[in-house]
Design a protein around this motif. Structure first.
Motif, PDB file in Angstrom:
ATOM      1  N   LYS A 190      46.305 -11.542  23.087  1.00  0.00           N
ATOM      2  CA  LYS A 190      47.764 -11.591  23.218  1.00  0.00           C
ATOM      3  C   LYS A 190      48.401 -10.198  23.317  1.00  0.00           C
ATOM      4  CE  LYS A 190      51.629 -14.128  21.346  1.00  0.00           C
ATOM      5  NZ  LYS A 190      52.229 -14.696  20.157  1.00  0.00           N
ATOM      6  N   ARG A 191      47.795  -9.209  22.661  1.00  0.00           N
ATOM      7  CA  ARG A 191      48.402  -7.870  22.660  1.00  0.00           C
ATOM      8  C   ARG A 191      48.466  -7.302  24.068  1.00  0.00           C
ATOM      9  NH1 ARG A 191      48.078  -3.269  24.225  1.00  0.00           N
ATOM     10  NH2 ARG A 191      46.085  -3.899  25.117  1.00  0.00           N
ATOM     11  N   ARG A 192      49.587  -6.801  24.427  1.00  0.00           N
ATOM     12  CA  ARG A 192      49.714  -6.039  25.660  1.00  0.00           C
ATOM     13  C   ARG A 192      50.881  -5.101  25.504  1.00  0.00           C
ATOM     14  NH1 ARG A 192      53.309  -9.752  28.695  1.00  0.00           N
ATOM     15  NH2 ARG A 192      53.168 -11.703  27.537  1.00  0.00           N
ATOM     16  N   SER A 193      50.963  -4.134  26.392  1.00  0.00           N
ATOM     17  CA  SER A 193      52.028  -3.143  26.259  1.00  0.00           C
ATOM     18  C   SER A 193      53.365  -3.780  26.575  1.00  0.00           C
ATOM     19  CB  SER A 193      51.748  -1.970  27.189  1.00  0.00           C
ATOM     20  OG  SER A 193      50.603  -1.287  26.738  1.00  0.00           O
ATOM     21  N   ILE A 194      54.294  -3.625  25.648  1.00  0.00           N
ATOM     22  CA  ILE A 194      55.645  -4.175  25.792  1.00  0.00           C
ATOM     23  C   ILE A 194      56.575  -3.018  26.144  1.00  0.00           C
ATOM     24  CG2 ILE A 194      57.533  -5.265  24.461  1.00  0.00           C
ATOM     25  CD1 ILE A 194      55.236  -7.207  25.305  1.00  0.00           C
ATOM     26  N   ARG A 195      57.262  -3.170  27.276  1.00  0.00           N
ATOM     27  CA  ARG A 195      58.111  -2.072  27.761  1.00  0.00           C
ATOM     28  C   ARG A 195      59.575  -2.484  27.896  1.00  0.00           C
ATOM     29  NH1 ARG A 195      53.155  -1.683  30.635  1.00  0.00           N
ATOM     30  NH2 ARG A 195      52.019   0.253  30.257  1.00  0.00           N
ATOM     31  N   GLY A 196      59.931  -3.559  27.203  1.00  0.00           N
ATOM     32  CA  GLY A 196      61.329  -3.998  27.174  1.00  0.00           C
ATOM     33  C   GLY A 196      61.582  -4.622  25.811  1.00  0.00           C
ATOM     34  N   VAL A 219      50.410  -8.521  32.886  1.00  0.00           N
ATOM     35  CA  VAL A 219      49.155  -8.629  32.126  1.00  0.00           C
ATOM     36  C   VAL A 219      48.146  -7.800  32.922  1.00  0.00           C
ATOM     37  CG1 VAL A 219      47.368 -10.159  31.215  1.00  0.00           C
ATOM     38  CG2 VAL A 219      49.754 -10.941  31.282  1.00  0.00           C
ATOM     39  N   SER A 220      47.751  -6.672  32.369  1.00  0.00           N
ATOM     40  CA  SER A 220      46.910  -5.735  33.133  1.00  0.00           C
ATOM     41  C   SER A 220      45.486  -6.266  33.281  1.00  0.00           C
ATOM     42  CB  SER A 220      46.910  -4.377  32.436  1.00  0.00           C
ATOM     43  OG  SER A 220      46.493  -4.541  31.098  1.00  0.00           O
ATOM     44  N   ASP A 221      44.838  -5.815  34.362  1.00  0.00           N
ATOM     45  CA  ASP A 221      43.460  -6.247  34.659  1.00  0.00           C
ATOM     46  C   ASP A 221      42.445  -5.541  33.771  1.00  0.00           C
ATOM     47  OD1 ASP A 221      44.325  -7.781  36.783  1.00  0.00           O
ATOM     48  OD2 ASP A 221      44.104  -6.136  38.230  1.00  0.00           O
ATOM     49  N   ARG A 222      41.274  -6.102  33.693  1.00  0.00           N
ATOM     50  CA  ARG A 222      40.131  -5.420  33.079  1.00  0.00           C
ATOM     51  C   ARG A 222      38.908  -5.644  33.955  1.00  0.00           C
ATOM     52  NH1 ARG A 222      43.863  -3.969  30.464  1.00  0.00           N
ATOM     53  NH2 ARG A 222      44.007  -3.755  28.197  1.00  0.00           N
ATOM     54  N   GLU A 223      38.043  -4.658  33.960  1.00  0.00           N
ATOM     55  CA  GLU A 223      36.749  -4.816  34.610  1.00  0.00           C
ATOM     56  C   GLU A 223      35.964  -5.869  33.836  1.00  0.00           C
ATOM     57  OE1 GLU A 223      34.968  -3.309  37.280  1.00  0.00           O
ATOM     58  OE2 GLU A 223      37.012  -2.649  37.745  1.00  0.00           O
TER      59      GLU A 223
HETATM   60  C1  LIG Z   1      46.421   6.790  25.125  1.00  0.00           C
HETATM   61  C2  LIG Z   1      47.384   5.898  25.853  1.00  0.00           C
HETATM   62  C3  LIG Z   1      48.481   6.460  26.465  1.00  0.00           C
HETATM   63  C4  LIG Z   1      49.398   5.637  27.136  1.00  0.00           C
HETATM   64  N1  LIG Z   1      50.515   6.201  27.680  1.00  0.00           N
HETATM   65  C5  LIG Z   1      51.424   5.409  28.273  1.00  0.00           C
HETATM   66  C6  LIG Z   1      52.640   5.962  28.753  1.00  0.00           C
HETATM   67  O1  LIG Z   1      52.906   7.169  28.608  1.00  0.00           O
HETATM   68  N2  LIG Z   1      53.530   5.117  29.353  1.00  0.00           N
HETATM   69  C7  LIG Z   1      53.285   3.763  29.492  1.00  0.00           C
HETATM   70  O2  LIG Z   1      54.124   3.055  30.047  1.00  0.00           O
HETATM   71  N3  LIG Z   1      52.139   3.207  29.025  1.00  0.00           N
HETATM   72  C8  LIG Z   1      51.218   3.996  28.414  1.00  0.00           C
HETATM   73  N4  LIG Z   1      50.066   3.446  27.899  1.00  0.00           N
HETATM   74  C9  LIG Z   1      49.840   1.992  28.021  1.00  0.00           C
HETATM   75  C10 LIG Z   1      48.788   1.701  29.076  1.00  0.00           C
HETATM   76  O3  LIG Z   1      49.346   1.829  30.363  1.00  0.00           O
HETATM   77  C11 LIG Z   1      48.249   0.285  28.834  1.00  0.00           C
HETATM   78  O4  LIG Z   1      47.602   0.239  27.590  1.00  0.00           O
HETATM   79  C12 LIG Z   1      47.248  -0.145  29.901  1.00  0.00           C
HETATM   80  O5  LIG Z   1      47.881  -0.231  31.158  1.00  0.00           O
HETATM   81  C13 LIG Z   1      46.641  -1.516  29.575  1.00  0.00           C
HETATM   82  O6  LIG Z   1      47.666  -2.474  29.484  1.00  0.00           O
HETATM   83  P1  LIG Z   1      47.944  -3.309  28.162  1.00  0.00           P
HETATM   84  O7  LIG Z   1      48.214  -2.342  27.045  1.00  0.00           O
HETATM   85  O8  LIG Z   1      49.157  -4.145  28.494  1.00  0.00           O
HETATM   86  O9  LIG Z   1      46.725  -4.134  27.873  1.00  0.00           O
HETATM   87  C14 LIG Z   1      49.165   4.229  27.217  1.00  0.00           C
HETATM   88  C15 LIG Z   1      48.055   3.680  26.584  1.00  0.00           C
HETATM   89  C16 LIG Z   1      47.167   4.489  25.900  1.00  0.00           C
HETATM   90  C17 LIG Z   1      45.991   3.857  25.206  1.00  0.00           C
END
Ligand SMILES: Cc1cc2nc3c(=O)[nH]c(=O)nc-3n(C[C@H](O)[C@H](O)[C@H](O)COP(=O)(O)O)c2cc1C
Length: 222
Positions: A9-15, A207-211
């Motif tokens: 479920k964890r993914r990067s939230i940008r909003g 939802v980002s891809d993975r190998e």
């Molecule tokens: C060390 C590190 C630095 C990152 N820096 C940024 C950043 O500066 N800006 C951003 O939008 N995302 C950043 N990210 C998020 C990554 O883009 C994200 O983890 C990756 O695309 C995988 O997507 P997910 O986290 O949704 O699974 C960073 C992630 C890591 C681990």
């Protein structure tokens, strides 16, 4: 939440919603996450949590620096540009994200706005900055801090919070040190935006891809 479910479920939230995150919740997240492993149990991390007026000040200062065209200068020097397959993955991420955001390739203004949003911590109500002492080996501290960061993200998720690990928030480390009062001897490794996800924000649909595992794993002796 089951660990398996949390990892998926964890993914990067940008909003984020503007709702503040109670300090007690952030305290719980950090206290639990400090169970993360580290080399020789050295626990190299130093955690600074920023919200409220200091965070607004950080945002204003980042906005001014970017508008003035001041180049970022991290505590670790310039990052080696990605090449080959890594560059392709980086491009694929940007392409997918801009797709959800409806930003065209040649729309420089919208791209710059998006970049600005990242430097403003995605307007999250709190930022967690992770630093380590300058006397530590950067490489060792960085791997320990990576483990801590993922643990914070998973623990935050258990509280219904979204996170985005980022280096944008520590790309102008001097600024962060000045505003937070962090000593000059601390090197800034990572920033984590934290807050309640805005489910309507298109950036959060990504939802980002993975190998697949077989492409990155070598089995020996099986
Ligand atoms: C060390 C590190 C630095 C990152 N820096 C940024 C950043 O500066 N800006 C951003 O939008 N995302 C950043 N990210 C998020 C990554 O883009 C994200 O983890 C990756 O695309 C995988 O997507 P997910 O986290 O949704 O699974 C960073 C992630 C890591 C681990």
């Amino acid at each position: 939440m089951k660990l398996h479910e949390a990892i998926l479920k964890r993914r990067s939230i940008r909003g984020y919603l503007p709702d503040p995150v109670p300090r007690e919740i952030l305290e719980d997240i950090i206290a639990l996450s400090l169970r993360a492993p580290s080399a020789m149990n050295t626990q190299p991390w130093e955690v600074t949590v920023v919200t409220g007026e200091p965070l607004e000040e950080l945002r204003r200062a980042h906005t001014e620096l970017l508008r003035a065209g001041t180049p970022p200068r991290s505590d670790f020097g310039a990052v080696k540009p990605f090449e080959g397959v890594y560059k392709e993955r980086q491009r694929a991420l940007g392409f997918a994200l801009y797709g959800y955001l409806g930003i065209e390739r040649d729309d420089k203004e919208k791209r710059a706005e998006w970049t600005m949003k990242g430097f403003r911590g995605f307007e999250a109500p709190a930022l967690i900055v992770i630093a380590a002492d300058e006397n530590l080996d950067d490489r060792v501290a960085a791997s320990d801090i990576g483990g801590l960061a993922q643990t914070i993200c998973l623990t935050a998720l258990d509280h219904g919070l979204g996170t985005c690990i980022n280096t944008q928030g520590v790309a102008y480390p001097q600024l962060v040190r000045e505003i937070t009062g962090m000593p000059e001897t601390k090197k800034l490794h990572l920033c984590i935006a934290v807050g309640y996800p805005d489910e309507d924000d298109p950036a959060n649909r990504l939802v980002s891809d993975r190998e697949p595992a077989e492409n990155v794993t070598t089995w020996v002796g099986f």
